[in-house]
Design a protein around this motif. Structure first.
Motif, PDB file in Angstrom:
ATOM      1  N   SER A 196       0.832  -1.196   0.000  1.00 52.79           N
ATOM      2  CA  SER A 196       0.000   0.000   0.000  1.00 52.79           C
ATOM      3  C   SER A 196       0.870   1.250   0.000  1.00 52.79           C
ATOM      4  O   SER A 196       1.375   1.668   1.047  1.00 52.79           O
ATOM      5  CB  SER A 196      -0.935   0.024   1.222  1.00 52.79           C
ATOM      6  N   LEU A 197       1.036   1.851  -1.169  1.00 54.58           N
ATOM      7  CA  LEU A 197       1.782   3.104  -1.240  1.00 54.58           C
ATOM      8  C   LEU A 197       0.980   4.243  -0.626  1.00 54.58           C
ATOM      9  O   LEU A 197       1.558   5.234  -0.175  1.00 54.58           O
ATOM     10  CB  LEU A 197       2.151   3.405  -2.684  1.00 54.58           C
TER      11      LEU A 197
ATOM     12  N   SER B 152       2.951  11.613  14.446  1.00 52.57           N
ATOM     13  CA  SER B 152       3.259  10.295  14.981  1.00 52.57           C
ATOM     14  C   SER B 152       4.736  10.248  15.339  1.00 52.57           C
ATOM     15  O   SER B 152       5.547  10.992  14.787  1.00 52.57           O
ATOM     16  CB  SER B 152       2.922   9.192  13.962  1.00 52.57           C
ATOM     17  N   GLU B 153       5.087   9.358  16.270  1.00 57.00           N
ATOM     18  CA  GLU B 153       6.465   9.293  16.760  1.00 57.00           C
ATOM     19  C   GLU B 153       7.389   8.523  15.825  1.00 57.00           C
ATOM     20  O   GLU B 153       8.606   8.638  15.905  1.00 57.00           O
ATOM     21  CB  GLU B 153       6.480   8.653  18.148  1.00 57.00           C
ATOM     22  N   GLY B 154       6.842   7.722  14.946  1.00 55.72           N
ATOM     23  CA  GLY B 154       7.651   6.951  14.008  1.00 55.72           C
ATOM     24  C   GLY B 154       6.814   6.506  12.834  1.00 55.72           C
ATOM     25  O   GLY B 154       5.576   6.622  12.850  1.00 55.72           O
ATOM     26  N   VAL B 155       7.467   6.000  11.796  1.00 54.80           N
ATOM     27  CA  VAL B 155       6.724   5.508  10.639  1.00 54.80           C
ATOM     28  C   VAL B 155       6.235   4.095  10.919  1.00 54.80           C
ATOM     29  O   VAL B 155       6.832   3.350  11.703  1.00 54.80           O
ATOM     30  CB  VAL B 155       7.587   5.530   9.361  1.00 54.80           C
ATOM     31  N   ASP B 156       5.136   3.730  10.277  1.00 57.92           N
ATOM     32  CA  ASP B 156       4.575   2.394  10.454  1.00 57.92           C
ATOM     33  C   ASP B 156       5.384   1.366   9.660  1.00 57.92           C
ATOM     34  O   ASP B 156       5.993   1.691   8.637  1.00 57.92           O
ATOM     35  CB  ASP B 156       3.119   2.359   9.981  1.00 57.92           C
ATOM     36  N   ALA B 157       5.359   0.133  10.120  1.00 59.04           N
ATOM     37  CA  ALA B 157       5.986  -0.949   9.360  1.00 59.04           C
ATOM     38  C   ALA B 157       5.196  -1.149   8.072  1.00 59.04           C
ATOM     39  O   ALA B 157       3.967  -1.191   8.079  1.00 59.04           O
ATOM     40  CB  ALA B 157       5.993  -2.232  10.191  1.00 59.04           C
ATOM     41  N   ALA B 158       5.901  -1.240   6.951  1.00 60.97           N
ATOM     42  CA  ALA B 158       5.243  -1.382   5.655  1.00 60.97           C
ATOM     43  C   ALA B 158       5.055  -2.865   5.337  1.00 60.97           C
ATOM     44  O   ALA B 158       6.019  -3.632   5.314  1.00 60.97           O
ATOM     45  CB  ALA B 158       6.072  -0.709   4.564  1.00 60.97           C
TER      46      ALA B 158
END
Length: 348
Positions: free
Chosen positions: A303-304, A319-325
């Motif tokens: 999901s881009l 958000s504190e960090g990016v989500d796992a892709a």
């Protein structure tokens, strides 16, 4: 604002509310303020001056290593930008498009853009722009990499995904060819056998080549014999041209293609050449676009939209960090193995 307030006989705060929070003043006060402003030639608060004072621009820069038209023409780029735009809605933030075609004025334009941070569409390892972005001190997240000190990035495990889809496609085949995204910032189409991933500066292309190679070696396929055609643009028409070139090698029975657009072009070329899919040729893509599903294309699903949204939310401080892709393999008819049964005629 003080001059307008004096002319209208109201406080400076009332002038500010008239332009920024009009519901907090009466309609009569608003009318008086706007009449005085029109008489004095005052057009409202200067947003550039406000940005200088606050240090905030309420905008995010999207850096593309393509012409800006690519953002509207490519289905996956549109998905990615839609995810960024969705995050901007959460922060009431504008979106600024910034091309990075390695021209003399691109770096200065990107560095001096009035934005609070950047989301970068994948670029090559060693791109000088990356150090420029670090020096701005603004939060920056790169989709697809590279992993660069001082910058965040978000991507699926392209190598693992490439190995998985190649393994699925080659379960009963042994002669793959690869249609790859461009290996670096140059726009040159080349064919090589046994591609050396260490020479590839685009991280997405490098990781996928490594994954295809992993699968070939594990399945006992001689990597040095596997042709890879590097394309110049991610476009359906170019996928068709690439496939026609690879069809000249009659033994090729599998095309591992690094995007759905290129793979759909390969399917077009196979149809025009009378090559049956999947009986004669298996084809895989990447991204799982609606067009890929409609064509029955086996592909890597990612999901881009979610990646764009997560990257932008991190840049905007939401958000504190990016989500796992996440990724998965969607197996469809383009790689099906037909069940063939042998029968014997018995003469009585």
């Amino acid at each position: 604002m003080a001059d307008v307030a004096a002319a209208a006989g109201v406080s400076t705060m009332s002038v500010s509310y008239t332009y920024n929070q009009p519901s907090r003043v009466s309609s009569a006060t608003r009318d008086r303020v706007r009449a005085a402003a029109a008489h004095l030639g005052y057009t409202g608060p200067n947003r550039a001056a406000r940005s200088l004072r606050s240090g905030k621009h309420n905008s995010i820069g999207v850096v593309l290593g393509e012409k800006l038209t690519y953002a509207f023409e490519d289905p996956q780029a549109r998905r990615f930008l839609s995810g960024i735009a969705d995050a901007c809605l959460d922060a009431d933030t504008a979106l600024v498009m910034l091309p990075n075609l390695h021209r003399d004025n691109d770096t200065a334009r990107i560095r001096d853009a009035q934005v609070d941070g950047y989301v970068v569409w994948t670029t090559e390892i060693g791109d000088p722009l990356l150090d420029v972005l670090v020096d701005t001190g603004r939060p920056t997240c790169i989709q697809g990499g590279p992993d660069h000190p001082g910058l965040e990035w978000i991507a699926i495990d392209d190598r693992a995904a490439a190995e998985a889809i190649a393994t699925a496609a080659l379960s009963s085949r042994a002669h793959p060819a690869i249609v790859a995204l461009r290996p670096d910032s140059r726009r040159e189409s080349t064919i090589v056998r046994g591609a050396d991933a260490s020479n590839i500066s685009m991280p997405v292309t490098r990781a996928r080549i490594e994954g295809y190679r992993d699968a070939c070696l594990r399945l006992g396929i001689d990597w040095s014999t596997v042709p890879t055609l590097f394309t110049t643009h991610n476009a359906r028409a170019e996928g068709a041209v690439a496939a026609q070139q690879l069809f000249q090698d009659d033994v090729v029975d599998t095309l591992l293609v690094m995007s759905d657009e290129l793979a759909l072009g390969a399917i077009d070329a196979a149809a025009s050449s009378g090559i049956d899919i999947p009986a004669r040729l298996a084809v895989t893509g990447w991204d799982d676009s609606p067009a890929a599903a409609a064509a029955g294309l086996t592909t890597v699903a990612q999901s881009l939209f979610d990646q764009g949204r997560s990257a932008a939310r991190w840049v905007l401080g939401l958000s504190e960090g990016v989500d796992a892709a996440a990724w998965s393999i969607e197996e469809r008819k383009s790689t099906e193995v037909e069940n063939r049964t042998q029968t014997e005629d018995i003469m009585i």
